[in-house]
Write a protein that holds these residues in place. Structure first.
Motif, PDB file in Angstrom:
ATOM      1  N   ALA A  47      -4.942  -1.860   6.570  1.00 52.18           N
ATOM      2  CA  ALA A  47      -6.263  -1.222   6.647  1.00 52.18           C
ATOM      3  C   ALA A  47      -6.225   0.163   6.004  1.00 52.18           C
ATOM      4  O   ALA A  47      -7.195   0.583   5.351  1.00 52.18           O
ATOM      5  CB  ALA A  47      -6.714  -1.122   8.098  1.00 52.18           C
ATOM      6  N   PHE A  48      -5.112   0.881   6.182  1.00 50.96           N
ATOM      7  CA  PHE A  48      -4.987   2.174   5.518  1.00 50.96           C
ATOM      8  C   PHE A  48      -4.991   2.006   4.012  1.00 50.96           C
ATOM      9  O   PHE A  48      -5.680   2.753   3.293  1.00 50.96           O
ATOM     10  CB  PHE A  48      -3.703   2.879   5.953  1.00 50.96           C
ATOM     11  N   ALA A  49      -4.234   1.033   3.515  1.00 51.43           N
ATOM     12  CA  ALA A  49      -4.189   0.796   2.070  1.00 51.43           C
ATOM     13  C   ALA A  49      -5.577   0.489   1.524  1.00 51.43           C
ATOM     14  O   ALA A  49      -5.974   0.971   0.459  1.00 51.43           O
ATOM     15  CB  ALA A  49      -3.218  -0.340   1.753  1.00 51.43           C
ATOM     16  N   GLU A  50      -6.330  -0.298   2.263  1.00 57.00           N
ATOM     17  CA  GLU A  50      -7.683  -0.650   1.814  1.00 57.00           C
ATOM     18  C   GLU A  50      -8.609   0.560   1.816  1.00 57.00           C
ATOM     19  O   GLU A  50      -9.435   0.728   0.913  1.00 57.00           O
ATOM     20  CB  GLU A  50      -8.241  -1.746   2.726  1.00 57.00           C
ATOM     21  N   SER A  51      -8.468   1.436   2.816  1.00 58.77           N
ATOM     22  CA  SER A  51      -9.368   2.583   2.914  1.00 58.77           C
ATOM     23  C   SER A  51      -9.026   3.667   1.902  1.00 58.77           C
ATOM     24  O   SER A  51      -9.908   4.379   1.401  1.00 58.77           O
ATOM     25  CB  SER A  51      -9.336   3.163   4.332  1.00 58.77           C
ATOM     26  N   VAL A  52      -7.733   3.828   1.574  1.00 60.28           N
ATOM     27  CA  VAL A  52      -7.340   4.903   0.673  1.00 60.28           C
ATOM     28  C   VAL A  52      -7.457   4.487  -0.790  1.00 60.28           C
ATOM     29  O   VAL A  52      -7.549   5.344  -1.678  1.00 60.28           O
ATOM     30  CB  VAL A  52      -5.899   5.369   1.001  1.00 60.28           C
ATOM     31  N   TRP A  53      -7.465   3.201  -1.049  1.00 59.59           N
ATOM     32  CA  TRP A  53      -7.468   2.727  -2.430  1.00 59.59           C
ATOM     33  C   TRP A  53      -8.607   3.311  -3.274  1.00 59.59           C
ATOM     34  O   TRP A  53      -8.352   3.789  -4.394  1.00 59.59           O
ATOM     35  CB  TRP A  53      -7.492   1.197  -2.480  1.00 59.59           C
ATOM     36  N   PRO A  54      -9.859   3.325  -2.838  1.00 55.30           N
ATOM     37  CA  PRO A  54     -10.911   3.889  -3.696  1.00 55.30           C
ATOM     38  C   PRO A  54     -10.665   5.347  -4.060  1.00 55.30           C
ATOM     39  O   PRO A  54     -11.000   5.782  -5.169  1.00 55.30           O
ATOM     40  CB  PRO A  54     -12.185   3.739  -2.852  1.00 55.30           C
ATOM     41  N   HIS A  55     -10.056   6.116  -3.150  1.00 53.16           N
ATOM     42  CA  HIS A  55      -9.772   7.523  -3.428  1.00 53.16           C
ATOM     43  C   HIS A  55      -8.638   7.667  -4.436  1.00 53.16           C
ATOM     44  O   HIS A  55      -8.662   8.552  -5.300  1.00 53.16           O
ATOM     45  CB  HIS A  55      -9.415   8.242  -2.131  1.00 53.16           C
ATOM     46  N   VAL A  56      -7.648   6.781  -4.329  1.00 56.79           N
ATOM     47  CA  VAL A  56      -6.562   6.771  -5.305  1.00 56.79           C
ATOM     48  C   VAL A  56      -7.112   6.440  -6.693  1.00 56.79           C
ATOM     49  O   VAL A  56      -6.804   7.113  -7.684  1.00 56.79           O
ATOM     50  CB  VAL A  56      -5.480   5.755  -4.889  1.00 56.79           C
ATOM     51  N   ALA A  57      -7.948   5.411  -6.759  1.00 60.59           N
ATOM     52  CA  ALA A  57      -8.510   4.991  -8.050  1.00 60.59           C
ATOM     53  C   ALA A  57      -9.376   6.098  -8.644  1.00 60.59           C
ATOM     54  O   ALA A  57      -9.342   6.338  -9.863  1.00 60.59           O
ATOM     55  CB  ALA A  57      -9.325   3.716  -7.872  1.00 60.59           C
ATOM     56  N   PHE A  58     -10.140   6.780  -7.795  1.00 60.61           N
ATOM     57  CA  PHE A  58     -11.053   7.815  -8.292  1.00 60.61           C
ATOM     58  C   PHE A  58     -10.289   8.893  -9.053  1.00 60.61           C
ATOM     59  O   PHE A  58     -10.652   9.258 -10.171  1.00 60.61           O
ATOM     60  CB  PHE A  58     -11.815   8.444  -7.127  1.00 60.61           C
ATOM     61  N   THR A  59      -9.223   9.415  -8.459  1.00 64.83           N
ATOM     62  CA  THR A  59      -8.533  10.528  -9.116  1.00 64.83           C
ATOM     63  C   THR A  59      -7.676  10.051 -10.279  1.00 64.83           C
ATOM     64  O   THR A  59      -7.616  10.715 -11.328  1.00 64.83           O
ATOM     65  CB  THR A  59      -7.700  11.340  -8.104  1.00 64.83           C
ATOM     66  N   LEU A  60      -7.009   8.898 -10.165  1.00 65.59           N
ATOM     67  CA  LEU A  60      -6.179   8.436 -11.278  1.00 65.59           C
ATOM     68  C   LEU A  60      -7.035   8.121 -12.505  1.00 65.59           C
ATOM     69  O   LEU A  60      -6.596   8.344 -13.645  1.00 65.59           O
ATOM     70  CB  LEU A  60      -5.360   7.216 -10.863  1.00 65.59           C
ATOM     71  N   ASP A  61      -8.233   7.625 -12.297  1.00 68.62           N
ATOM     72  CA  ASP A  61      -9.122   7.378 -13.439  1.00 68.62           C
ATOM     73  C   ASP A  61      -9.456   8.678 -14.154  1.00 68.62           C
ATOM     74  O   ASP A  61      -9.615   8.713 -15.380  1.00 68.62           O
ATOM     75  CB  ASP A  61     -10.401   6.679 -12.981  1.00 68.62           C
ATOM     76  N   ARG A  62      -9.591   9.768 -13.393  1.00 63.44           N
ATOM     77  CA  ARG A  62      -9.857  11.063 -14.033  1.00 63.44           C
ATOM     78  C   ARG A  62      -8.640  11.529 -14.834  1.00 63.44           C
ATOM     79  O   ARG A  62      -8.783  12.124 -15.902  1.00 63.44           O
ATOM     80  CB  ARG A  62     -10.221  12.119 -12.974  1.00 63.44           C
ATOM     81  N   TYR A  63      -7.456  11.267 -14.319  1.00 60.28           N
ATOM     82  CA  TYR A  63      -6.256  11.626 -15.079  1.00 60.28           C
ATOM     83  C   TYR A  63      -6.117  10.771 -16.328  1.00 60.28           C
ATOM     84  O   TYR A  63      -5.692  11.263 -17.384  1.00 60.28           O
ATOM     85  CB  TYR A  63      -5.011  11.502 -14.193  1.00 60.28           C
ATOM     86  N   LEU A  64      -6.478   9.503 -16.227  1.00 56.16           N
ATOM     87  CA  LEU A  64      -6.400   8.641 -17.409  1.00 56.16           C
ATOM     88  C   LEU A  64      -7.363   9.095 -18.498  1.00 56.16           C
ATOM     89  O   LEU A  64      -7.125   8.854 -19.687  1.00 56.16           O
ATOM     90  CB  LEU A  64      -6.665   7.189 -17.017  1.00 56.16           C
ATOM     91  N   ASP A  65      -8.426   9.759 -18.102  1.00 53.26           N
ATOM     92  CA  ASP A  65      -9.345  10.327 -19.100  1.00 53.26           C
ATOM     93  C   ASP A  65      -8.673  11.404 -19.937  1.00 53.26           C
ATOM     94  O   ASP A  65      -9.175  11.757 -21.023  1.00 53.26           O
ATOM     95  CB  ASP A  65     -10.575  10.935 -18.410  1.00 53.26           C
ATOM     96  N   LEU A  66      -7.555  11.957 -19.458  1.00 50.86           N
ATOM     97  CA  LEU A  66      -6.864  13.034 -20.159  1.00 50.86           C
ATOM     98  C   LEU A  66      -5.740  12.524 -21.054  1.00 50.86           C
ATOM     99  O   LEU A  66      -4.984  13.323 -21.619  1.00 50.86           O
ATOM    100  CB  LEU A  66      -6.302  14.036 -19.144  1.00 50.86           C
TER     101      LEU A  66
END
Length: 1022
Positions: A704-723
């Motif tokens: 359940a923790f993995a499921e809840s934190v996943w969107p937050h992980v994706a949000f920031t890593l996508d911003r880094y991939l933009d760089l």
């Protein structure tokens, strides 16, 4: 909104200011309890910024936990046992409102919210008492709001006048009818506290810790005058809303009026980085001309009879440390404000990137200081360092330079500002400042402390050791007989109390003294052979002004230290000191993890690692208990692994990890310390957070923790991939940090270790994505990781050096620096192919001397992690003996932040470290568990483990590793003279275990199962 505050509870406050600077406010509510006592009395409470709750004079608790303002934390207590039937009872709350943002608090507004639900089981009666307009409130007049900031990370020190306030206000029979009623702010759910979240971890401990001895006693002569000036708040009105750095150039000024010409000394203990020197009556002294020891700077000057204009030159970054200063002079002198009557209201908002309002000030309630400028000023945020900012940086540099030639790169406007800076600084007398009156503003009293206890503690006109009376040593224990502190003519008395180990908590003391006697307390971490290492940029002090007679006091500010200097000032008769203690405060942990072996040095190293980790567990992991008490996100990844092996503490890890995405409103890259007013990003710290989230799942099996934190992980890593740039590398301008060492990690460029850790973060994110059912995203992140790894191998490998270079600079220049740090990360993140990987292994086992060597215990964690991955535990223990052994040699009771500087192969005693208790350094507690004990998880939630001890030259070892949820694993092994091993393992029946003797060893294995065996099948040993 939580159901706790769904009723009529309202936020309340008092006074005239919404968010006053450093204000302590007292609140009271008295109510009648019927003869039939309540069976249940559940109270919920929160406050902005901090509270201490009392019921009928009994302290119940402190809080709230650090939190984002929009997710305000609250606490609950059962207080039924403290209520007195058929009597009036009183809830008393002391609220400390900071009024400034720190590294662990974001400024909101003053407020208190309380709800008490009472019920009786017999007749079903109930009553609810809430915070509302019927509560009484008053300023705590015994607290001086002009006390200085402890540091840019912390809030404020304490200056307490016990004669100005009566602790009887805590009791029910106190007469409060003259106190004003509280003002109602609004119901629960108003801004800035839109959501309320209950405390989800245990409250901190408060246990009494006694000193072990009085280390020294000194007769000390203080300097004449000291203060601390909050220049950041003066120069940047409105900056209290954040904790960012600001760049500016300008002056602080005062007039020293002396009765007779003579000599004086001006001192700046811990002068801030933007301090550039002094101008006395038109004569300039650059900071290089000061007598300096580290950051302490002193200058001997000549003063003429009458008025002397003192200008303090400021140019550079100000992070809010304040200007500690003092003046010592044999002649009587006073400070006066230069030409305040000529100053006008001045608006600097146009000079600051974010419009924070005007800097107007009336002439009333002002200090003897004025400021001139700032002539250039802007907010400096680590991950938003634009070309315009760099142009302004050149302006600041030109202002602060002794070279009168202004750079041709400066535009005309910037050149005018530099010229104005120089010309105003050339004034030789106060009347010559009149032409700059539109740049002048008086400094209000509230930004200038009445005196600086830190400056008095660090800078003494004279200090003469005296033998410690034997009777005074008894203050180290609870004792009804006091130790008498002697007094000396024309001098103060300083005693230095040693607590025997680093500690953290609230100073507590009891004494008998005359009214007006001043007791100064100053905590520090290290002394040796009479030499004190003072706390650089940390005002770890408390001033207590006595009332008449016997009295006791417990501080309201949490501090870390080992030694406590207690100085008695202005005493007419000797002070009777009944005791000095510490109410130790840290997260409550059970010491489940244990370790012992045949090497006493390794045992000592494990023990200081354990103590360090415990002291650095607050309501989150924190970097250190003294200097900062800040939750640094990257540090916490390593600290979490250490805590798993020492205490378990999964709930602490989860809370810390869940706080991080709250920084999304500050930056999509996520901040490096949270919740914090400093809008700062270290990319690696965000990558470590992603890795820690995956490791938390491995530890707990909490899907359940993995499921809840996943969107937050994706949000920031996508911003880094933009760089990612056209080469396929992460290229960015920011604080690209990994280690305190001369590796090439520029602010702007493609930094190799950073790219590598992003690869690992992407792979870990892919695992989290799969757990969350985001299978397509998992494939995408693995592809991104593969592409980035290939780009690293294409562009960041040096064939000439047969190693990975540190970076590619912004101008395309390839770094010529090769560091062990980058090679360690390359191995750890599995970047290299087979041939290159073999090369990396050789470097890790035998670091080439021409490579930059590892510079901190934090980096050693990753080095040990790489060695463990290679199965090379003996080199790891040897490195621990060498690096951590130095700490033990110098009497360390906790792990240091840095390794000491060396000279001729020996540590320099005065260059050991900054912080003497730093959790990012406690790696041995983890690696001795996975190495010497050989205990590692083999399945999520530790439902399966691998146990394979590594002797590493030891003859025996034993210890324990906590399991999540319940139980532990105990391991004991020994070798006989022939090298035959006897291995014993104790573990719960339902944990599957693969137990192996070390490779090449023969022996016996004995496995003891704990608990009820399953009805069918068994968790067998392989």
């Amino acid at each position: 909104m939580n159901d706790w505050f769904a009723g009529d509870a309202q936020w309340i406050w008092g006074g005239t200011e919404v968010s006053p600077r450093n204000e302590w406010r007292c609140f009271r509510k008295t109510f009648y309890t019927p003869p039939d006592a309540w069976d249940s009395g559940n109270l919920a409470i929160t406050a902005d910024s901090r509270y201490v709750l009392y019921v009928n004079g009994v302290k119940v608790g402190r809080g709230p936990m650090r939190s984002w303002p929009s997710e305000q934390s609250y606490d609950t207590y059962d207080i039924a046992h403290l209520l007195k039937p058929d009597q009036f009872n009183t809830l008393s709350v002391l609220v400390q409102h900071f009024g400034v943002s720190t590294f662990y608090y974001i400024r909101g507004r003053g407020g208190l919210l309380v709800q008490l639900d009472l019920s009786a089981s017999g007749d079903g009666a109930s009553e609810r008492i809430v915070s509302d307009g019927s509560w009484r409130t008053a300023r705590c007049l015994g607290q001086d709001s002009r006390a200085s900031r402890m540091s840019c990370q912390h809030a404020f020190t304490e200056r307490i006048d016990a004669g100005a306030w009566d602790d009887e206000w805590l009791l029910s029979d106190y007469e409060d009818s003259e106190w004003p009623y509280a003002a109602v702010i609004g119901k629960a759910g108003i801004e800035p506290w839109e959501n309320l979240k209950p405390r989800d971890i245990l409250p901190l401990t408060e246990e009494t810790v006694y000193p072990v001895k009085v280390e020294a006693m000194n007769r000390v002569v203080p300097v004449s005058w000291t203060t601390n000036i909050d220049l950041r708040s003066q120069m940047i009105p409105g900056c209290e809303d954040n904790a960012n750095e600001y760049m500016y150039a300008g002056y602080a000024a005062t007039v020293i009026r002396v009765e007779a010409a003579g000599k004086a000394t001006v001192g700046f203990p811990y002068a801030p980085p933007h301090f550039n020197g002094l101008i006395i009556n038109g004569e300039r002294y650059a900071k290089q001309e000061f007598i300096a020891f580290k950051s302490e700077k002193y200058l001997g000057i000549k003063l003429r009879e009458g008025d002397n204009l003192l200008l303090i030159e400021l140019a550079g970054k100000d992070h809010g440390r304040g200007l500690f200063m003092g003046i010592d002079c044999d002649s009587a002198f006073e400070l006066h404000s230069p030409i305040v009557e000529s100053a006008t209201d001045f608006d600097i908002s146009a000079l600051i990137d974010n419009d924070s309002g005007s800097g107007t000030s009336s002439l009333a309630d002002n200090s003897p200081f004025i400021t001139i400028g700032p002539f250039e000023c802007y907010e400096y945020i680590d991950h938003r360092y634009s070309q315009e900012d760099r142009s302004r940086q050149r302006t600041i540099d030109a202002c602060g330079s002794s070279n009168e030639q202004v750079s041709a790169a400066l535009d005309e406007q910037a050149a005018r500002k530099v010229s104005a800076f120089r010309e105003s600084g050339a004034a030789a007398s106060a009347d010559q400042l009149a032409q700059w009156k539109t740049w002048i503003r008086p400094v209000p009293d509230r930004l200038v402390s009445k005196e600086s206890i830190l400056a008095l503690s660090v800078w003494k006109k004279g200090s003469f050791p005296e033998p410690v009376p034997a009777a005074l040593q008894q203050v180290v224990a609870a004792n009804s007989v006091p130790g008498v502190v002697p007094i000396y003519e024309h001098a103060d008395t300083e005693i230095i109390v040693d607590f025997g180990t680093q500690a953290v908590g609230y100073i507590s003391f009891e004494l008998d003294a005359d009214a007006g006697t001043v007791i100064d307390f100053y905590g520090f971490e290290h002394m040796r052979d009479g030499w004190i290492q003072h706390m650089n940029y940390l005002d770890n002090s408390l001033r207590y002004i006595c009332r008449q007679g016997r009295q006791r006091f417990t501080s309201y500010v949490r501090r870390g230290f080992r030694y406590l200097a207690v100085t008695v000032r202005g005493a007419i008769k000797p002070v009777k000191l009944y005791g000095v203690q510490l109410q130790q405060s840290h997260y409550p942990v059970a010491e489940i993890g244990q370790f012992q072996c045949s090497d006493s040095l390794i045992n000592d190293i494990w023990r200081i690692s354990q103590t360090t980790t415990r002291l650095c567990m607050e309501d989150t992991f924190v970097d250190c208990p003294a200097y900062e008490q800040v939750f640094w996100v990257g540090d916490a990844r390593n600290e979490a692994l250490i805590a798993y092996y020492l205490f378990g503490s999964e709930e602490m890890v989860k809370r810390s990890l869940e706080l991080v995405p709250g920084s999304k409103g500050q930056t999509p890259l996520y901040a490096d310390q949270v919740p914090s007013g400093w809008n700062s990003v270290i990319p690696n710290w965000t990558f470590f957070w992603v890795i820690a989230c995956r490791e938390y799942y491995a530890r707990t099996g909490d899907k359940a923790f993995a499921e809840s934190v996943w969107p937050h992980v994706a949000f920031t890593l996508d911003r880094y991939l933009d760089l990612i740039d056209e080469r396929g590398l992460l290229y960015m301008d920011g604080w690209n940090l990994l280690d305190w060492a001369p590796i090439d990690q520029p602010r702007e460029g493609a930094v190799t270790h950073q790219n590598m850790f992003l690869v690992k973060a992407l792979r870990n994110a892919a695992e989290l994505a799969e757990l969350a059912g985001a299978f397509q995203e998992a494939l995408s992140y693995r592809a991104e990781a593969k592409a980035l790894s290939e780009a690293i191998n294409s562009y960041l490998w040096s064939e000439e050096h047969r190693a990975y270079m540190d970076c590619i600079h912004a101008d395309g220049r390839k770094s010529d620096i090769i560091s062990m740090q980058t090679q360690v990360v390359a191995y750890l993140c599995d970047i290299a192919d087979h041939d290159r990987k073999s090369q990396l292994k050789s470097y890790l086992l035998s670091p080439p001397p021409h490579f930059v060597q590892i510079g901190s215990p934090f980096m050693s964690f990753f080095y040990y992690e790489a060695l463990a991955g290679m199965g090379q535990f003996s080199p790891m223990l040897e490195d621990m003996r060498q690096q951590y052994g130095q700490m033990i040699e110098y009497g360390a009771t906790t792990c240091w932040e840095m390794y000491p500087k060396q000279k001729d192969g020996r540590a320099i005693p005065t260059e050991l470290t900054r912080s003497h208790c730093h959790a990012w350094s406690a790696a041995p507690a983890y690696f001795l568990g996975i190495g010497v004990l050989g205990v590692k998880e083999a399945a999520p939630g530790w439902s399966a483990v691998i146990i394979e001890p590594q002797p590493c030259g030891l003859s025996w070892a034993r210890g324990s590793v906590p399991l999540p949820e319940r139980g532990r694993i105990d391991v004991s092994w020994s070798l006989d003279a022939g090298g035959y091993m006897k291995l014993q393992v104790w573990l719960p029946y339902d944990v599957e275990a693969a137990v192996h003797l070390p490779h090449g060893y023969e022996g016996t294995v004995d496995i003891i199962r704990i608990g009820q065996p399953p009805e069918s099948g068994s968790a067998q040993t392989v």
